[in-house]
Design a protein around this motif. Sequence first.
Motif, PDB file in Angstrom:
ATOM      1  N   HIS A 119       0.835  -1.208   0.000  1.00 57.90           N
ATOM      2  CA  HIS A 119       0.000   0.000   0.000  1.00 57.90           C
ATOM      3  C   HIS A 119       0.873   1.263   0.000  1.00 57.90           C
ATOM      4  O   HIS A 119       0.365   2.354  -0.216  1.00 57.90           O
ATOM      5  CB  HIS A 119      -1.012  -0.007   1.163  1.00 57.90           C
ATOM      6  CG  HIS A 119      -0.425   0.151   2.534  1.00 57.90           C
ATOM      7  ND1 HIS A 119       0.024  -0.918   3.280  1.00 57.90           N
ATOM      8  CD2 HIS A 119      -0.207   1.238   3.286  1.00 57.90           C
ATOM      9  CE1 HIS A 119       0.491  -0.464   4.442  1.00 57.90           C
ATOM     10  NE2 HIS A 119       0.364   0.829   4.471  1.00 57.90           N
ATOM     11  N   LEU A 120       2.197   1.110   0.215  1.00 58.54           N
ATOM     12  CA  LEU A 120       3.086   2.279   0.201  1.00 58.54           C
ATOM     13  C   LEU A 120       4.164   2.213  -0.881  1.00 58.54           C
ATOM     14  O   LEU A 120       4.428   3.188  -1.564  1.00 58.54           O
ATOM     15  CB  LEU A 120       3.782   2.425   1.565  1.00 58.54           C
ATOM     16  CG  LEU A 120       2.916   2.915   2.718  1.00 58.54           C
ATOM     17  CD1 LEU A 120       3.748   2.966   3.992  1.00 58.54           C
ATOM     18  CD2 LEU A 120       2.355   4.304   2.413  1.00 58.54           C
ATOM     19  N   ILE A 121       4.851   1.075  -0.997  1.00 58.57           N
ATOM     20  CA  ILE A 121       5.987   0.996  -1.928  1.00 58.57           C
ATOM     21  C   ILE A 121       5.458   0.868  -3.367  1.00 58.57           C
ATOM     22  O   ILE A 121       4.642  -0.019  -3.645  1.00 58.57           O
ATOM     23  CB  ILE A 121       6.880  -0.215  -1.582  1.00 58.57           C
ATOM     24  CG1 ILE A 121       7.400  -0.108  -0.136  1.00 58.57           C
ATOM     25  CG2 ILE A 121       8.020  -0.357  -2.575  1.00 58.57           C
ATOM     26  CD1 ILE A 121       8.580   0.779   0.080  1.00 58.57           C
ATOM     27  N   PRO A 122       5.908   1.720  -4.275  1.00 59.21           N
ATOM     28  CA  PRO A 122       5.281   1.771  -5.605  1.00 59.21           C
ATOM     29  C   PRO A 122       5.552   0.576  -6.529  1.00 59.21           C
ATOM     30  O   PRO A 122       4.708   0.237  -7.353  1.00 59.21           O
ATOM     31  CB  PRO A 122       5.874   3.045  -6.237  1.00 59.21           C
ATOM     32  CG  PRO A 122       6.468   3.828  -5.113  1.00 59.21           C
ATOM     33  CD  PRO A 122       6.842   2.843  -4.054  1.00 59.21           C
ATOM     34  N   LEU A 123       6.732  -0.065  -6.423  1.00 53.89           N
ATOM     35  CA  LEU A 123       7.094  -1.059  -7.446  1.00 53.89           C
ATOM     36  C   LEU A 123       6.208  -2.301  -7.430  1.00 53.89           C
ATOM     37  O   LEU A 123       5.930  -2.860  -6.373  1.00 53.89           O
ATOM     38  CB  LEU A 123       8.544  -1.528  -7.245  1.00 53.89           C
ATOM     39  CG  LEU A 123       8.999  -2.610  -8.244  1.00 53.89           C
ATOM     40  CD1 LEU A 123       9.145  -2.063  -9.648  1.00 53.89           C
ATOM     41  CD2 LEU A 123      10.302  -3.260  -7.800  1.00 53.89           C
ATOM     42  N   THR A 193      20.754   3.370   5.594  1.00 52.67           N
ATOM     43  CA  THR A 193      19.730   4.430   5.522  1.00 52.67           C
ATOM     44  C   THR A 193      20.349   5.813   5.347  1.00 52.67           C
ATOM     45  O   THR A 193      19.693   6.716   4.825  1.00 52.67           O
ATOM     46  CB  THR A 193      18.807   4.424   6.767  1.00 52.67           C
ATOM     47  OG1 THR A 193      19.625   4.520   7.939  1.00 52.67           O
ATOM     48  CG2 THR A 193      17.955   3.182   6.838  1.00 52.67           C
ATOM     49  N   ASN A 194      21.626   5.973   5.746  1.00 54.25           N
ATOM     50  CA  ASN A 194      22.266   7.283   5.608  1.00 54.25           C
ATOM     51  C   ASN A 194      23.096   7.435   4.339  1.00 54.25           C
ATOM     52  O   ASN A 194      23.770   8.444   4.165  1.00 54.25           O
ATOM     53  CB  ASN A 194      23.147   7.567   6.839  1.00 54.25           C
ATOM     54  CG  ASN A 194      22.296   7.869   8.053  1.00 54.25           C
ATOM     55  OD1 ASN A 194      21.784   8.973   8.192  1.00 54.25           O
ATOM     56  ND2 ASN A 194      22.077   6.876   8.907  1.00 54.25           N
ATOM     57  N   TRP A 200      19.527   5.633  -3.510  1.00 58.41           N
ATOM     58  CA  TRP A 200      18.702   4.769  -4.360  1.00 58.41           C
ATOM     59  C   TRP A 200      17.232   5.181  -4.413  1.00 58.41           C
ATOM     60  O   TRP A 200      16.492   4.708  -5.266  1.00 58.41           O
ATOM     61  CB  TRP A 200      18.860   3.311  -3.898  1.00 58.41           C
ATOM     62  CG  TRP A 200      20.193   2.742  -4.266  1.00 58.41           C
ATOM     63  CD1 TRP A 200      21.087   3.235  -5.173  1.00 58.41           C
ATOM     64  CD2 TRP A 200      20.791   1.552  -3.738  1.00 58.41           C
ATOM     65  NE1 TRP A 200      22.204   2.439  -5.234  1.00 58.41           N
ATOM     66  CE2 TRP A 200      22.050   1.408  -4.374  1.00 58.41           C
ATOM     67  CE3 TRP A 200      20.397   0.607  -2.802  1.00 58.41           C
ATOM     68  CZ2 TRP A 200      22.907   0.333  -4.094  1.00 58.41           C
ATOM     69  CZ3 TRP A 200      21.247  -0.460  -2.529  1.00 58.41           C
ATOM     70  CH2 TRP A 200      22.490  -0.594  -3.168  1.00 58.41           C
ATOM     71  N   ALA A 201      16.813   6.056  -3.475  1.00 52.72           N
ATOM     72  CA  ALA A 201      15.447   6.573  -3.597  1.00 52.72           C
ATOM     73  C   ALA A 201      15.374   7.617  -4.710  1.00 52.72           C
ATOM     74  O   ALA A 201      14.289   8.015  -5.111  1.00 52.72           O
ATOM     75  CB  ALA A 201      14.993   7.192  -2.270  1.00 52.72           C
ATOM     76  N   THR A 202      16.537   8.053  -5.196  1.00 54.89           N
ATOM     77  CA  THR A 202      16.528   9.124  -6.202  1.00 54.89           C
ATOM     78  C   THR A 202      17.160   8.692  -7.528  1.00 54.89           C
ATOM     79  O   THR A 202      16.664   9.032  -8.589  1.00 54.89           O
ATOM     80  CB  THR A 202      17.291  10.359  -5.664  1.00 54.89           C
ATOM     81  OG1 THR A 202      18.568   9.926  -5.219  1.00 54.89           O
ATOM     82  CG2 THR A 202      16.548  10.998  -4.504  1.00 54.89           C
ATOM     83  N   ALA A 274       7.872  13.688  -0.628  1.00 56.99           N
ATOM     84  CA  ALA A 274       8.963  14.578  -1.053  1.00 56.99           C
ATOM     85  C   ALA A 274       9.335  14.314  -2.517  1.00 56.99           C
ATOM     86  O   ALA A 274       9.567  15.249  -3.287  1.00 56.99           O
ATOM     87  CB  ALA A 274      10.174  14.387  -0.151  1.00 56.99           C
ATOM     88  N   LEU A 275       9.361  13.037  -2.914  1.00 59.47           N
ATOM     89  CA  LEU A 275       9.725  12.711  -4.301  1.00 59.47           C
ATOM     90  C   LEU A 275       8.665  13.218  -5.280  1.00 59.47           C
ATOM     91  O   LEU A 275       8.993  13.690  -6.364  1.00 59.47           O
ATOM     92  CB  LEU A 275       9.904  11.197  -4.459  1.00 59.47           C
ATOM     93  CG  LEU A 275      11.156  10.619  -3.807  1.00 59.47           C
ATOM     94  CD1 LEU A 275      11.136   9.098  -3.865  1.00 59.47           C
ATOM     95  CD2 LEU A 275      12.418  11.148  -4.487  1.00 59.47           C
ATOM     96  N   GLU A 276       7.390  13.109  -4.867  1.00 62.46           N
ATOM     97  CA  GLU A 276       6.304  13.591  -5.743  1.00 62.46           C
ATOM     98  C   GLU A 276       6.412  15.096  -5.969  1.00 62.46           C
ATOM     99  O   GLU A 276       6.025  15.604  -7.010  1.00 62.46           O
ATOM    100  CB  GLU A 276       4.941  13.297  -5.106  1.00 62.46           C
ATOM    101  CG  GLU A 276       4.392  11.930  -5.471  1.00 62.46           C
ATOM    102  CD  GLU A 276       3.229  11.511  -4.579  1.00 62.46           C
ATOM    103  OE1 GLU A 276       2.570  12.399  -4.015  1.00 62.46           O
ATOM    104  OE2 GLU A 276       3.013  10.299  -4.452  1.00 62.46           O
TER     105      GLU A 276
END
Length: 278
Positions: A119-123, A193-194, A200-202, A274-276
């Motif tokens: 319900h959250l992760i798009p792939l 995470t840092n 990789w989120a970008t 934030a990405l949207e």
Amino acid sequence: MTKVAVIGAGVIGLSWAKLFVEHGMTVSVTDPRPDLADVVPAGVQVAASVAEAVRDADFVQENGPENLEFKKNLFAELVQEAPAYALLLSSSSAIPSTAFTKGIDGSRVLIGHPFNPPHLIPLVEVVPGEQTSEESVQKAVVFYRSLGRTPVVERKEIPGFVGNRLQAALSREANYLVEQGVVTPEDLDAVVTNSLGIRWATVGPFLGAHLGGGPGGYRHLAEHIGKSMQGLQLGTPSDDPEQLIEAVEKAYGSSTYSALAETRDRKQLAVLTALEEN
Ligand SMILES: NC(=O)c1ccc[n+]([C@@H]2O[C@H](COP(=O)([O-])OP(=O)(O)OC[C@H]3O[C@@H](n4cnc5c(N)ncnc54)[C@H](O)[C@@H]3O)[C@@H](O)[C@H]2O)c1
């Protein structure tokens, strides 16, 4: 109204059900678990059997145990019981659909593999089997797009598909580093995470490497830094997971599942928002 049947209401099935119902679909869920009525999201119907759940369904999303025999039997039943126009999708993490459609009509059966929580992760990895029709592939792509997901069609079946193979490669080295006492599970998670997580989120690994080469791009990186990376000897973790289980439970076992999942969901939503906006 689009009707979706969700077979199996564990971690993944319940998350799919939430997404489907939030998109205004009629959702029917079945699972032998005795507490089913207590765990389904609001607005989702509970069905007593697979046959009842798939009645009039346009789409079936299967999320039962990750077990070949289970999927063989279930898909044989789905082909019989679901309407002839229904698309039959499996969330399987690693089993290609060709393995569980031998001897049945698999033209409308394929993998729609999400990442937890769907319900959250798009792939969604859309993976046709040997029998899957092109029309079914296109229907799956349109269906997942209508849910705000990002479907990626993978044209060659391989166990674990793409996402989980990549995850397995990283996990293998992560397990080795913790077993060797190089880092604790918390510190390893902090490294990811840092750094890699944010990157990789970008940008994916290839665009990231192309930029890592500076103006000389991927060629510069591959011919210079790439060579020293190739020489790294990666580790092999042990076959017995007990040491890792104890280390991870020591790190995170004092928090409840719901507290950890709530924090994860909140942060992931913030990243997606934030990405949207960018
Ligand atoms: N957990 C993940 O991160 C993840 C991610 C993507 C895909 N998947 C895949 O999704 C599927 C489900 O995984 P999960 O993590 O939700 O497992 P889970 O163990 O949480 O849920 C499986 C559910 O199937 C139910 N079940 C058992 N027999 C059934 C039957 N005959 N009919 C209907 N339901 C039945 C169980 O009661 C259980 O609730 C697997 O194929 C898995 O590979 C899991």
